[in-house]
Design an enzyme around this catalytic site. Structure first.
Site, PDB file in Angstrom:
ATOM      1  N   TYR A 199      -4.468   3.958   6.381  1.00 15.16           N
ATOM      2  CA  TYR A 199      -4.996   3.047   7.417  1.00 15.16           C
ATOM      3  C   TYR A 199      -6.270   3.614   8.032  1.00 15.16           C
ATOM      4  O   TYR A 199      -7.179   2.869   8.391  1.00 15.16           O
ATOM      5  CB  TYR A 199      -3.957   2.815   8.521  1.00 15.16           C
ATOM      6  N   LYS A 252       0.832  -1.187   0.000  1.00 21.60           N
ATOM      7  CA  LYS A 252       0.000   0.000   0.000  1.00 21.60           C
ATOM      8  C   LYS A 252       0.872   1.244   0.000  1.00 21.60           C
ATOM      9  O   LYS A 252       2.004   1.141   0.488  1.00 21.60           O
ATOM     10  CB  LYS A 252      -0.986   0.039   1.168  1.00 21.60           C
TER      11      LYS A 252
HETATM   12  P1  NDP Z   1      12.455   1.281   2.044  1.00 19.57           P
HETATM   13  O1  NDP Z   1      12.956   2.595   1.586  1.00 19.57           O
HETATM   14  O2  NDP Z   1      12.968   0.743   3.313  1.00 19.57           O
HETATM   15  O3  NDP Z   1      12.716   0.171   0.927  1.00 19.57           O
HETATM   16  C1  NDP Z   1      12.377   0.347  -0.403  1.00 19.57           C
HETATM   17  C2  NDP Z   1      13.337  -0.478  -1.265  1.00 19.57           C
HETATM   18  O4  NDP Z   1      12.945  -0.305  -2.630  1.00 19.57           O
HETATM   19  C3  NDP Z   1      14.796  -0.036  -1.212  1.00 19.57           C
HETATM   20  O5  NDP Z   1      15.506  -0.599  -0.146  1.00 19.57           O
HETATM   21  C4  NDP Z   1      15.304  -0.512  -2.550  1.00 19.57           C
HETATM   22  O6  NDP Z   1      15.595  -1.891  -2.467  1.00 19.57           O
HETATM   23  C5  NDP Z   1      14.112  -0.386  -3.456  1.00 19.57           C
HETATM   24  N1  NDP Z   1      14.164   0.801  -4.337  1.00 19.57           N
HETATM   25  C6  NDP Z   1      14.183   0.748  -5.694  1.00 19.57           C
HETATM   26  N2  NDP Z   1      14.231   1.971  -6.224  1.00 19.57           N
HETATM   27  C7  NDP Z   1      14.263   2.827  -5.190  1.00 19.57           C
HETATM   28  C8  NDP Z   1      14.331   4.243  -5.110  1.00 19.57           C
HETATM   29  N3  NDP Z   1      14.363   5.014  -6.212  1.00 19.57           N
HETATM   30  N4  NDP Z   1      14.366   4.801  -3.884  1.00 19.57           N
HETATM   31  C9  NDP Z   1      14.327   4.050  -2.778  1.00 19.57           C
HETATM   32  N5  NDP Z   1      14.244   2.705  -2.791  1.00 19.57           N
HETATM   33  C10 NDP Z   1      14.222   2.086  -3.988  1.00 19.57           C
HETATM   34  O7  NDP Z   1      10.855   1.401   2.063  1.00 19.57           O
HETATM   35  P2  NDP Z   1       9.843   0.481   2.894  1.00 19.57           P
HETATM   36  O8  NDP Z   1      10.314  -0.905   2.883  1.00 19.57           O
HETATM   37  O9  NDP Z   1       9.553   1.110   4.189  1.00 19.57           O
HETATM   38  O10 NDP Z   1       8.499   0.645   1.992  1.00 19.57           O
HETATM   39  C11 NDP Z   1       8.321  -0.082   0.808  1.00 19.57           C
HETATM   40  C12 NDP Z   1       6.823  -0.182   0.507  1.00 19.57           C
HETATM   41  O11 NDP Z   1       6.186  -0.889   1.565  1.00 19.57           O
HETATM   42  C13 NDP Z   1       6.098   1.157   0.403  1.00 19.57           C
HETATM   43  O12 NDP Z   1       5.121   1.095  -0.583  1.00 19.57           O
HETATM   44  C14 NDP Z   1       5.446   1.320   1.763  1.00 19.57           C
HETATM   45  O13 NDP Z   1       4.273   2.122   1.729  1.00 19.57           O
HETATM   46  C15 NDP Z   1       5.123  -0.119   2.104  1.00 19.57           C
HETATM   47  N6  NDP Z   1       5.077  -0.351   3.546  1.00 19.57           N
HETATM   48  C16 NDP Z   1       4.014  -1.031   4.039  1.00 19.57           C
HETATM   49  C17 NDP Z   1       3.903  -1.266   5.369  1.00 19.57           C
HETATM   50  C18 NDP Z   1       2.761  -2.052   5.892  1.00 19.57           C
HETATM   51  O14 NDP Z   1       2.632  -2.161   7.113  1.00 19.57           O
HETATM   52  N7  NDP Z   1       1.928  -2.637   5.042  1.00 19.57           N
HETATM   53  C19 NDP Z   1       4.895  -0.758   6.310  1.00 19.57           C
HETATM   54  C20 NDP Z   1       6.029  -0.122   5.682  1.00 19.57           C
HETATM   55  C21 NDP Z   1       6.093   0.082   4.350  1.00 19.57           C
HETATM   56  P3  NDP Z   1      16.843  -2.532  -3.229  1.00 19.57           P
HETATM   57  O15 NDP Z   1      18.052  -1.919  -2.597  1.00 19.57           O
HETATM   58  O16 NDP Z   1      16.682  -3.971  -2.957  1.00 19.57           O
HETATM   59  O17 NDP Z   1      16.713  -2.183  -4.681  1.00 19.57           O
END
Ligand code: NDP
Length: 364
Positions: free
Chosen positions: A218, A133
């Site tokens: 949420y 989401k």
């Molecule tokens: P993070 O920033 O921690 O991780 C995102 C990952 O996406 C990065 O580590 C990277 O992985 C990859 N990525 C690819 N392109 C980009 C870019 N341009 N900028 C940044 N990251 C990039 O985010 P979250 O894990 O917190 O969030 C990811 C998704 O999950 C979002 O949509 C968020 O809304 C959702 N979320 C949902 C939650 C829930 O409870 N349902 C809670 C937290 C987040 P790599 O290095 O492997 O390429």
């Protein structure tokens, strides 16, 4: 494990008709075999929550990863020896996933702005999708994602973990059964103090918006699944900008008022400036409330009968266990955790922004 579910949402018209793709490896997977999954975007949520769920759940086997950061690969392969070398992709060669017959589903944990592209590419490769989401940054993108998945005959779920979590399932029941009488008013608040000023959550292109897109969703979800109704109009206001540098592209906070049928009002507030996480429902025969209501918990709640006593669970494990049978089935996903639900939320989130920008009530 029995997972409650509730199909309070009306059928979704054309978007509900996800037809299985004949010949995908997916439907040949034996009932006693775990579903093969690949995680896309190995950030905080993938590592700390979905990874844990995949370690816990016998329903799934992590067989692939998609990452732009090669240095993360050894750590993930050590943690999950089930990841095969040929199933390690980056964002450029991702489309080769079409050849990975052991990957049934991809789980998209990328920044919001990348959800549409990777959902559409996964659908074209014949893979079912669980997307985090908010589903997308715009209503149009959400529709494109649904259309692409329908066209490819793959399923699209949104990571709506609260639908599988006992406290939230219980408030759905209160609303449905009118346990404490009719709900007349709800207050829903979700905010936190955001850290790193350079992070993608503060960039419009990657995040789509500010706290509303991230955690305000949420509040909107809780209003809809507790009441079991759809809102008919909304008014909204942006809060003050106290940090113009950090909040140059997205809102710092926003308040909204959703009108539901039967004269029910639900107020919402979402912020990147303060920690708050509460839901309160005023009913004819007393009130119920939860705080914390939606984070990883432990969640807490109160009703006129006292403290809510329910199991404290790992939400994402319950989500993944709960979703698995629906991915094994040939039937379309139930609307309440599908892209259909995601699109409904997108329309409401965009209406909140429009109401806040124009100062006018927006019909839904
Ligand atoms: P993070 O920033 O921690 O991780 C995102 C990952 O996406 C990065 O580590 C990277 O992985 C990859 N990525 C690819 N392109 C980009 C870019 N341009 N900028 C940044 N990251 C990039 O985010 P979250 O894990 O917190 O969030 C990811 C998704 O999950 C979002 O949509 C968020 O809304 C959702 N979320 C949902 C939650 C829930 O409870 N349902 C809670 C937290 C987040 P790599 O290095 O492997 O390429």
């Amino acid at each position: 494990m029995k997972q409650g579910r509730r199909s309070f949402i009306k059928t979704a018209g054309t978007f509900g008709l996800a037809l299985p793709l004949a010949g995908t490896s997916f439907f040949k997977r034996q009932a006693d075999q775990p579903l093969g999954i690949a995680v896309i975007g190995l950030g905080s949520y993938a590592k700390n929550q979905i990874g844990v769920a995949l370690e816990n759940s016998p329903e799934w086997k992590l067989v692939g990863i998609v990452t732009g950061t090669a240095s993360k690969i050894p750590e993930w392969k050590k943690r999950f020896p089930s990841i095969k070398d040929e199933n390690v992709f980056n964002y450029e060669n991702f489309d080769n996933i079409v050849n990975a017959k052991d990957i049934d589903v991809v789980y998209i944990c990328l920044p919001n702005g990348l959800h549409p592209e990777f959902t559409i590419r996964a659908a074209k490769a014949g893979k079912h999708v669980i997307c985090e989401k908010p589903m997308a940054n715009t209503v149009e993108e959400a529709e494109q994602m649904l259309n692409a998945c329908n066209k490819a005959g793959v399923k699209l779920a949104i990571g709506y973990r609260c639908h599988f979590e006992p406290f939230n399932q219980e408030v759905m029941r209160y609303g449905k059964e009118k346990t404490f009488g009719k709900i007349n008013f709800m207050q829903t608040n979700f905010g936190f103090k955001i850290g790193d000023p350079t992070q993608w959550r503060l960039k419009k292109k990657m995040a789509g918006g500010g706290p509303l897109m991230d955690v305000g969703i949420y509040c909107v979800q809780a209003a809809r699944y507790t009441l079991g109704m759809e809102p008919i109009s909304v008014t909204a206001q942006f809060g003050p900008v106290t940090d113009p540098t950090r909040f140059a592209e997205v809102e710092e906070s926003v308040s909204w008022q959703l009108t539901f049928p039967e004269g029910i009002t639900v107020n919402g507030f979402s912020s990147y400036k303060t920690n708050v996480e509460t839901m309160f429902a005023s009913c004819d025969k007393g009130n119920f409330e939860m705080s914390p209501a939606w984070s990883y918990g432990p969640l807490k709640g109160k009703t006129p009968n006292g403290e809510m006593k329910l199991p404290i669970v790992h939400h994402q494990t319950f989500q993944m266990n709960g979703m698995a049978p629906y991915f094994r089935s040939k039937d379309p996903l139930p609307d309440h955790f599908s892209g259909v639900e995601g699109l409904k939320d997108m329309k409401i989130l965009m209406a909140i922004y429009k109401a806040a920008k124009t100062g006018k009530s927006v019909k839904l």
